[in-house]
Motif scaffolding. Structure first.
Motif, mmCIF file in Angstrom:
data_model
loop_
_atom_site.group_PDB
_atom_site.id
_atom_site.type_symbol
_atom_site.label_atom_id
_atom_site.label_comp_id
_atom_site.label_asym_id
_atom_site.label_seq_id
_atom_site.Cartn_x
_atom_site.Cartn_y
_atom_site.Cartn_z
ATOM 1 N N HIS A 160 1.082 -1.248 -0.061
ATOM 2 C CA HIS A 160 0.224 -0.083 -0.059
ATOM 3 C C HIS A 160 0.873 1.521 -0.260
ATOM 4 O O HIS A 160 0.819 1.946 0.656
ATOM 5 C CB HIS A 160 -1.060 -0.069 1.156
ATOM 6 C CG HIS A 160 -2.391 -0.824 1.490
ATOM 7 N ND1 HIS A 160 -2.874 -0.909 1.723
ATOM 8 C CD2 HIS A 160 -2.369 -2.258 0.636
ATOM 9 C CE1 HIS A 160 -4.548 -2.015 1.407
ATOM 10 N NE2 HIS A 160 -3.300 -2.913 0.419
ATOM 11 N N VAL A 161 1.965 1.400 -0.981
ATOM 12 C CA VAL A 161 2.700 2.196 -1.050
ATOM 13 C C VAL A 161 1.922 3.884 -1.636
ATOM 14 O O VAL A 161 1.760 3.046 -2.786
ATOM 15 C CB VAL A 161 4.084 2.161 -1.975
ATOM 16 C CG1 VAL A 161 5.019 3.249 -2.131
ATOM 17 C CG2 VAL A 161 4.793 0.672 -0.701
ATOM 18 N N GLN A 162 2.231 4.877 -1.258
ATOM 19 C CA GLN A 162 1.659 6.247 -1.384
ATOM 20 C C GLN A 162 2.567 6.697 -1.944
ATOM 21 O O GLN A 162 4.387 7.265 -0.935
ATOM 22 C CB GLN A 162 1.218 6.824 -0.277
ATOM 23 C CG GLN A 162 0.060 6.128 0.232
ATOM 24 C CD GLN A 162 -1.003 5.682 -0.252
ATOM 25 O OE1 GLN A 162 -1.306 6.253 -1.278
ATOM 26 N NE2 GLN A 162 -1.393 3.879 -0.547
ATOM 27 N N SER A 163 3.343 6.855 -3.013
ATOM 28 C CA SER A 163 4.309 7.636 -3.622
ATOM 29 C C SER A 163 4.557 9.383 -3.682
ATOM 30 O O SER A 163 5.441 9.888 -3.349
ATOM 31 C CB SER A 163 3.910 7.567 -4.881
ATOM 32 O OG SER A 163 3.377 8.271 -5.277
ATOM 33 N N ALA A 164 2.882 9.570 -2.809
ATOM 34 C CA ALA A 164 2.987 11.477 -2.548
ATOM 35 C C ALA A 164 2.612 11.474 -1.696
ATOM 36 O O ALA A 164 1.316 12.308 -1.135
ATOM 37 C CB ALA A 164 1.881 11.870 -3.661
ATOM 38 N N ALA A 165 2.586 10.759 -0.604
ATOM 39 C CA ALA A 165 2.253 10.773 1.164
ATOM 40 C C ALA A 165 2.439 12.702 1.339
ATOM 41 O O ALA A 165 3.710 13.686 1.812
ATOM 42 C CB ALA A 165 2.516 9.803 1.991
ATOM 43 N N PHE A 166 1.473 12.988 1.694
ATOM 44 C CA PHE A 166 1.723 14.337 2.728
ATOM 45 C C PHE A 166 1.725 15.110 1.713
ATOM 46 O O PHE A 166 2.662 16.784 1.889
ATOM 47 C CB PHE A 166 2.747 14.077 4.455
ATOM 48 C CG PHE A 166 2.110 13.261 4.997
ATOM 49 C CD1 PHE A 166 1.209 13.458 5.441
ATOM 50 C CD2 PHE A 166 3.156 12.043 5.061
ATOM 51 C CE1 PHE A 166 0.918 12.314 6.270
ATOM 52 C CE2 PHE A 166 2.756 11.304 6.271
ATOM 53 C CZ PHE A 166 1.493 11.353 7.133
ATOM 54 N N ALA A 167 2.314 15.123 0.180
ATOM 55 C CA ALA A 167 2.481 16.038 -0.225
ATOM 56 C C ALA A 167 1.780 17.525 -0.726
ATOM 57 O O ALA A 167 2.137 18.761 -0.764
ATOM 58 C CB ALA A 167 2.308 15.240 -2.543
ATOM 59 N N ASP A 168 0.440 17.745 0.208
ATOM 60 C CA ASP A 168 -0.507 18.697 0.109
ATOM 61 C C ASP A 168 0.057 19.976 1.714
ATOM 62 O O ASP A 168 -0.284 20.768 2.045
ATOM 63 C CB ASP A 168 -1.616 18.713 0.078
ATOM 64 C CG ASP A 168 -2.010 18.019 1.404
ATOM 65 O OD1 ASP A 168 -1.326 16.680 2.147
ATOM 66 O OD2 ASP A 168 -3.417 17.333 1.969
#
Ligand code: FAD
Length: 531
Positions: A160-168
């Motif tokens: 469940h990898v998120q490549s843009a975690a917390f990008a916001d």
């Protein structure tokens, strides 16, 4: 068809779980039984303890993972209280030191921070969930790029990898902008400051449900899925020995730590994913002793520091309202307030190190209230560089048949040294860290090299290789050379020198191994059906 294949998986961390999942999904009718020496900590097997909101419950889960150092919960592992003496060195919560200093302790004076976790989910119940992908020479040369990219993508889905975690996060964005300014023009396209990929599921409130072995097991632990009927997890089940007939593995011998009874379990294939030290130990204890077993131990030397974020510097990119939003987001999960995680990845030739930058409102240690940066309004970043270690035969974990450890296995001794190649890169990375810190604010903890073993990323001890030439333990599909039906999984399979967190890479290697094993077992089924 007369025979349903049975596969024994030793170890319930992310890698054992990846094998279990892919084999249940990939081999019709196969039954997978997973054996885990430690206890199940959470109602959902293998869930990250970071998701436990209650601090006391979280602490208890961590204690119960600490094997020989499990404190009051030691009995839950069936280890007599008398065998434990705390060492001088303290392991990270949820882990226990290999060299813990009491009777039955391993010996690791040159690698003192070496640690393991003993619980359902393994270290994957305690990990930080950083999941960068290997790049440049970190990749395995004998796997073609296209295949490798696909393996990494599948591994990313499993975790469940998120490549843009917390990008916001505007604060996170501000930190990236400061780093971009500092290192402008020095890093290759696509390898500059960015968000750090992490394994977890973003929640509607902006927090993260961190991934553990639970998400990798997926349908296998969902009672409504038919796949769950072909999967079984036995916790507090210590695998003592792999059983062989000639050069074929036929099963395992297991000790039930609740009853202390030992029993035999027959299997068509055995996957050992019992971490970088205990996997080779189990092979050794079973008389499987390839020349490279335990050798080529690597990790990442780590240099860390803490920096107080400078209001004027970050103020060029983020407002006080942005800061309030960041703090409000972190308050959603006060037990695990992680957000705004950035990095500069490994790249060659000029940046062969990996920088990780985590934002926090407080430093990870007590800052003297009279320190000018105490209570810094804009908070702090914990920053660290991981460097690579060149694989060498002489960096090794060995096993002594004449001295047993606290579990009754041939005891471990780790021998390890940094060479000039590492020292030079540590110096270069420390210099970068000073620049990165200076770009963001002021150091409240100067860069310092952590003791060997601190990374918790131990690699190479049962590495995969292209030829059975004494420099590898397993073939390109993680099958142990010369032993039919025996597959190894985990960071020990990684043959390269790399600077990044290894779990995604190890899952990718496991995907390759599991597919091949599934093909073999399915092929055997087809052949049998045709007879
Ligand atoms: P493990 O997760 O170690 O599981 C092995 C299991 O095998 C254990 O549960 C053990 O009890 C069991 N076992 C051992 N011997 C036997 C036996 N004889 N019989 C039965 N069972 C046995 N990695 C990253 O990539 N990114 C990160 O951000 C990161 N952060 C980390 C932070 C912390 C605090 C820790 C502790 C680790 C971190 N790691 C990180 C490392 C990551 O957790 C490991 O790479 C990963 O868990 C390895 O998975 P595994 O399945 O190979 O082994």
């Amino acid at each position: 068809m007369s025979h349903t294949p049975t596969i024994a998986v030793v170890g319930s961390g992310p890698i054992g779980s990846a094998y279990a999942r892919l084999l249940v999904e990939g081999v019709p009718d196969a039954r997978v039984v997973m054996f885990e020496a430690g206890p199940q900590l959470t109602a959902v097997p293998g869930e990250s303890v970071r998701n436990i909101a209650d601090p006391a419950e979280k602490e208890r889960a961590r204690e119960r993972s600490q094997g020989p150092q499990a404190g009051d919960f030691r009995e839950s592992l069936g280890i007599p209280a008398g065998v434990v003496v705390e060492g001088m060195f303290t392991a990270r919560q949820g882990t226990h030191l290999i060299d813990f200093g009491g009777p039955g302790s391993g010996h690791a004076p040159t690698f003192p921070a070496a640690a393991a976790a003993t619980n359902v989910g393994g270290q994957g119940a305690h990990w930080t969930c950083a999941t960068p992908a290997p790049a440049f020479s970190e990749r395995i040369g004998f796997i073609a790029d296209a295949e490798w990219d696909e393996l990494i993508a599948v591994a990313g889905d499993l975790l469940h990898v998120q490549s843009a975690a917390f990008a916001d996060s505007a604060v996170g964005g501000g930190i990236r902008s400061l780093l971009e300014e500092e290192f402008a023009g020095e890093l290759p396209e696509g390898y500059g400051p960015g968000t750090l990929p992490v394994a977890g599921d973003p929640q509607p409130d902006g927090s993260m449900r961190w991934a553990g072995a639970d998400v990798v097991l997926g349908p296998l632990i969902d009672p409504s899925s038919p796949l769950s009927e072909r999967f079984e997890l036995r916790d507090l089940s210590l695998v003592r020995r792999l059983e062989l007939e000639g050069d074929r593995v036929t099963g395992i011998t297991v000790e039930d730590l609740r009853t202390r009874e030992t029993y035999a379990f027959s299997a068509d294939a055995v996957v050992v994913a019992a971490d970088a030290f205990r996997t080779p130990q189990l092979l050794w204890a079973s008389g499987i002793r390839p020349e490279a077993l335990g050798h080529y131990l690597t990790e990442h030397p780590v240099v860390i520091s803490t920096v107080a974020v400078d209001a004027d510097k970050i103020g060029r990119f983020a407002t006080e309202a942005d800061l309030d939003a960041e703090i409000a987001r972190r308050a959603h999960n006060p037990a695990d307030p992680v957000a705004a995680v950035n990095r500069i990845p490994f790249s060659e030739p000029d940046h062969p190190f990996a920088l990780q930058v985590m934002y926090a409102e407080n430093p990870p240690f007590q800052l003297d209230p009279s320190h000018p940066q105490a209570g810094n309004k804009w908070g702090y970043v914990n920053m660290g560089y991981g460097m690579r270690k060149r694989p060498r035969f002489e960096d090794v974990v060995t096993f002594d048949d004449d001295e047993l450890d606290y579990r009754g296995f041939p005891n471990m001794t780790i021998e390890y040294a940094l060479t000039d190649a590492e020292t030079a890169e540590i110096e270069a990375a420390t210099e970068r860290l000073r620049r990165a810190g200076g770009a963001i604010g002021e150091f409240v903890a100067e860069p310092r090299l952590l003791p060997n073993g601190s990374s918790l990323h131990y690699m190479g001890t049962y590495r995969v290789g292209q030829a059975d030439d004494g420099t590898s333990v397993a073939d390109p599909w993680s099958r142990v050379w010369g032993v039919e039906g025996l597959v190894v999984g985990g960071n020990g399979t990684i043959p390269t020198a790399n600077a990044m967190n290894p779990t995604l890479m190890s899952v990718a290697i496991a995907v390759r191994g599991a597919r091949r094993l599934a093909e073999e077992l399915s092929g055997a089924l087809v052949a049998e059906a045709g007879r």
